[in-house]
Scaffold this motif. Structure first.
Motif, PDB file in Angstrom:
ATOM      1  N   ASN A 143     -55.557 -11.831  -2.196  1.00  0.00           N
ATOM      2  CA  ASN A 143     -55.797 -10.404  -1.989  1.00  0.00           C
ATOM      3  C   ASN A 143     -54.732  -9.511  -2.620  1.00  0.00           C
ATOM      4  OD1 ASN A 143     -58.256 -10.563  -0.509  1.00  0.00           O
ATOM      5  ND2 ASN A 143     -57.080 -11.342   1.231  1.00  0.00           N
ATOM      6  N   ASP A 144     -53.815 -10.109  -3.354  1.00  0.00           N
ATOM      7  CA  ASP A 144     -52.785  -9.326  -4.052  1.00  0.00           C
ATOM      8  C   ASP A 144     -53.389  -8.686  -5.299  1.00  0.00           C
ATOM      9  OD1 ASP A 144     -50.877 -10.105  -2.214  1.00  0.00           O
ATOM     10  OD2 ASP A 144     -50.093 -11.730  -3.456  1.00  0.00           O
ATOM     11  N   PRO A 145     -52.766  -7.600  -5.772  1.00  0.00           N
ATOM     12  CA  PRO A 145     -53.230  -7.023  -7.045  1.00  0.00           C
ATOM     13  C   PRO A 145     -53.072  -8.057  -8.164  1.00  0.00           C
ATOM     14  CG  PRO A 145     -51.671  -5.562  -5.947  1.00  0.00           C
ATOM     15  CD  PRO A 145     -51.667  -6.844  -5.188  1.00  0.00           C
ATOM     16  N   LYS A 153     -58.273  -6.871  -7.169  1.00  0.00           N
ATOM     17  CA  LYS A 153     -57.633  -7.950  -6.427  1.00  0.00           C
ATOM     18  C   LYS A 153     -57.663  -9.212  -7.294  1.00  0.00           C
ATOM     19  CE  LYS A 153     -58.617  -6.411  -1.761  1.00  0.00           C
ATOM     20  NZ  LYS A 153     -59.213  -6.769  -0.469  1.00  0.00           N
TER      21      LYS A 153
END
Length: 160
Positions: A143-145, A153
Protein backbone atom coordinates in the motif's frame (compact mmCIF):
# COMPACT_ATOMS: atom_id res chain seq x y z
CA UNK A 1 48.63 8.76 -9.93
CA UNK A 2 48.26 6.37 -7.02
CA UNK A 3 45.29 4.07 -6.58
CA UNK A 4 44.55 2.53 -3.19
CA UNK A 5 44.49 -1.25 -3.25
CA UNK A 6 40.95 -2.65 -2.95
CA UNK A 7 42.18 -5.23 -0.40
CA UNK A 8 42.24 -2.54 2.28
CA UNK A 9 45.94 -2.86 3.10
CA UNK A 10 46.41 0.92 2.86
CA UNK A 11 49.06 0.43 0.18
CA UNK A 12 49.01 1.47 -3.46
CA UNK A 13 47.45 -1.12 -5.80
CA UNK A 14 50.54 -1.13 -8.06
CA UNK A 15 52.74 -2.11 -5.10
CA UNK A 16 50.29 -4.38 -3.28
CA UNK A 17 48.07 -6.85 -5.15
CA UNK A 18 48.69 -5.93 -8.79
CA UNK A 19 52.09 -7.70 -9.08
CA UNK A 20 50.61 -10.89 -7.61
CA UNK A 21 47.54 -10.73 -9.87
CA UNK A 22 49.63 -10.04 -12.98
CA UNK A 23 52.12 -12.80 -12.09
CA UNK A 24 55.19 -10.58 -11.75
CA UNK A 25 55.52 -11.44 -8.05
CA UNK A 26 54.42 -14.26 -5.75
CA UNK A 27 52.37 -13.73 -2.64
CA UNK A 28 54.72 -14.02 0.33
CA UNK A 29 52.00 -15.13 2.77
CA UNK A 30 48.65 -16.88 2.67
CA UNK A 31 47.00 -13.59 3.68
CA UNK A 32 48.70 -11.78 0.80
CA UNK A 33 47.31 -14.35 -1.64
CA UNK A 34 43.85 -14.05 -0.07
CA UNK A 35 43.99 -10.26 -0.41
CA UNK A 36 45.05 -10.58 -4.06
CA UNK A 37 42.16 -12.96 -4.73
CA UNK A 38 39.68 -10.46 -3.25
CA UNK A 39 41.23 -7.69 -5.35
CA UNK A 40 40.99 -9.93 -8.42
CA UNK A 41 37.23 -10.20 -7.83
CA UNK A 42 37.00 -6.40 -7.55
CA UNK A 43 39.05 -5.87 -10.73
CA UNK A 44 37.46 -8.70 -12.73
CA UNK A 45 40.78 -10.57 -12.98
CA UNK A 46 39.19 -14.03 -13.02
CA UNK A 47 42.28 -15.75 -14.43
CA UNK A 48 44.13 -15.00 -11.18
CA UNK A 49 41.28 -16.46 -9.15
CA UNK A 50 41.34 -19.66 -11.23
CA UNK A 51 45.14 -20.02 -11.35
CA UNK A 52 45.68 -19.39 -7.64
CA UNK A 53 43.82 -22.57 -6.67
CA UNK A 54 45.31 -25.99 -6.00
CA UNK A 55 42.75 -27.42 -8.45
CA UNK A 56 40.91 -25.11 -10.81
CA UNK A 57 39.05 -27.83 -12.72
CA UNK A 58 36.02 -27.72 -10.40
CA UNK A 59 35.51 -23.97 -10.62
CA UNK A 60 32.71 -22.57 -12.76
CA UNK A 61 34.55 -19.83 -14.65
CA UNK A 62 31.36 -18.21 -15.99
CA UNK A 63 29.74 -18.04 -12.54
CA UNK A 64 32.96 -16.66 -11.04
CA UNK A 65 33.19 -14.00 -13.75
CA UNK A 66 29.51 -13.10 -13.32
CA UNK A 67 29.84 -12.72 -9.53
CA UNK A 68 32.99 -10.64 -9.99
CA UNK A 69 31.33 -8.29 -12.46
CA UNK A 70 27.81 -8.04 -10.97
CA UNK A 71 28.86 -7.41 -7.38
CA UNK A 72 29.67 -3.93 -6.12
CA UNK A 73 32.53 -4.81 -3.79
CA UNK A 74 32.50 -2.81 -0.55
CA UNK A 75 35.49 -4.07 1.40
CA UNK A 76 37.53 -6.85 2.90
CA UNK A 77 37.99 -7.56 6.57
CA UNK A 78 40.51 -10.10 7.84
CA UNK A 79 39.15 -11.79 10.97
CA UNK A 80 42.15 -13.99 11.79
CA UNK A 81 45.12 -15.82 10.35
CA UNK A 82 46.82 -19.03 11.46
CA UNK A 83 50.31 -19.73 10.17
CA UNK A 84 50.63 -18.98 6.45
CA UNK A 85 53.83 -16.99 6.90
CA UNK A 86 56.85 -16.83 4.60
CA UNK A 87 58.35 -20.04 6.03
CA UNK A 88 55.13 -22.04 6.51
CA UNK A 89 53.70 -24.64 4.14
CA UNK A 90 50.05 -24.18 5.14
CA UNK A 91 47.87 -21.44 6.53
CA UNK A 92 44.34 -20.37 7.33
CA UNK A 93 42.74 -16.98 6.73
CA UNK A 94 39.26 -16.15 7.98
CA UNK A 95 37.81 -13.15 6.19
CA UNK A 96 34.63 -11.28 5.30
CA UNK A 97 34.17 -9.77 1.84
CA UNK A 98 31.27 -7.30 1.74
CA UNK A 99 29.36 -6.46 -1.42
CA UNK A 100 25.98 -5.49 -2.81
CA UNK A 101 24.31 -7.23 -5.72
CA UNK A 102 20.84 -6.91 -7.16
CA UNK A 103 20.01 -4.31 -4.50
CA UNK A 104 20.94 -6.60 -1.60
CA UNK A 105 23.82 -6.24 0.86
CA UNK A 106 25.68 -9.46 1.47
CA UNK A 107 28.84 -10.75 3.09
CA UNK A 108 30.96 -13.69 2.02
CA UNK A 109 32.37 -15.01 5.32
CA UNK A 110 34.87 -17.79 4.80
CA UNK A 111 37.59 -19.66 6.61
CA UNK A 112 40.02 -20.42 3.78
CA UNK A 113 42.86 -22.94 3.77
CA UNK A 114 46.02 -22.28 1.78
CA UNK A 115 49.05 -24.41 0.97
CA UNK A 116 52.42 -23.55 -0.48
CA UNK A 117 53.53 -25.63 -3.45
CA UNK A 118 56.76 -25.04 -5.34
CA UNK A 119 57.23 -21.75 -3.49
CA UNK A 120 53.79 -20.38 -4.40
CA UNK A 121 50.79 -19.96 -2.11
CA UNK A 122 47.58 -21.54 -3.44
CA UNK A 123 43.97 -21.57 -2.25
CA UNK A 124 43.09 -25.14 -1.25
CA UNK A 125 39.56 -25.02 0.18
CA UNK A 126 37.26 -23.06 2.42
CA UNK A 127 34.29 -23.22 4.72
CA UNK A 128 31.69 -20.56 3.97
CA UNK A 129 29.52 -19.28 6.78
CA UNK A 130 26.06 -18.34 5.59
CA UNK A 131 24.67 -14.98 6.57
CA UNK A 132 21.32 -13.30 6.35
CA UNK A 133 21.00 -11.14 3.26
CA UNK A 134 19.96 -7.56 4.05
CA UNK A 135 18.26 -5.24 1.58
CA UNK A 136 20.24 -2.14 0.73
CA UNK A 137 16.98 -0.13 0.61
CA UNK A 138 13.72 -0.51 2.53
CA UNK A 139 11.15 -2.98 1.22
CA UNK A 140 8.20 -1.36 -0.51
CA UNK A 141 4.87 -2.33 1.06
CA UNK A 142 1.82 -3.18 -1.03
CA UNK A 143 0.00 0.00 0.00
CA UNK A 144 3.02 2.30 -0.19
CA UNK A 145 3.37 4.80 -3.04
CA UNK A 146 5.07 3.16 -6.01
CA UNK A 147 8.78 4.07 -6.16
CA UNK A 148 8.48 4.64 -9.92
CA UNK A 149 6.76 7.97 -9.17
CA UNK A 150 3.42 7.21 -10.84
CA UNK A 151 1.45 8.32 -7.78
CA UNK A 152 -0.35 4.96 -7.60
CA UNK A 153 -0.07 2.43 -4.82
CA UNK A 154 2.70 -0.10 -5.37
CA UNK A 155 0.19 -3.01 -5.58
CA UNK A 156 -1.67 -1.25 -8.40
CA UNK A 157 1.43 -0.31 -10.36
CA UNK A 158 4.81 -2.05 -10.44
CA UNK A 159 3.91 -4.57 -7.72
CA UNK A 160 1.45 -6.51 -9.87
Amino acid sequence: MSEPCPCGSGRDYAECCKPVIKGTAKATTAEALMRSRYTAYVKGEVDHILHSCVQDDGIDEDATRSWSQKADWKGLRIIRTEKGGPTDTAGVVEFVASYTMDGLKDEHHETARFVRQDGAWLYESGDVKTATVVRSSPKVGRNDPCPCGSGKKYKQCCGR
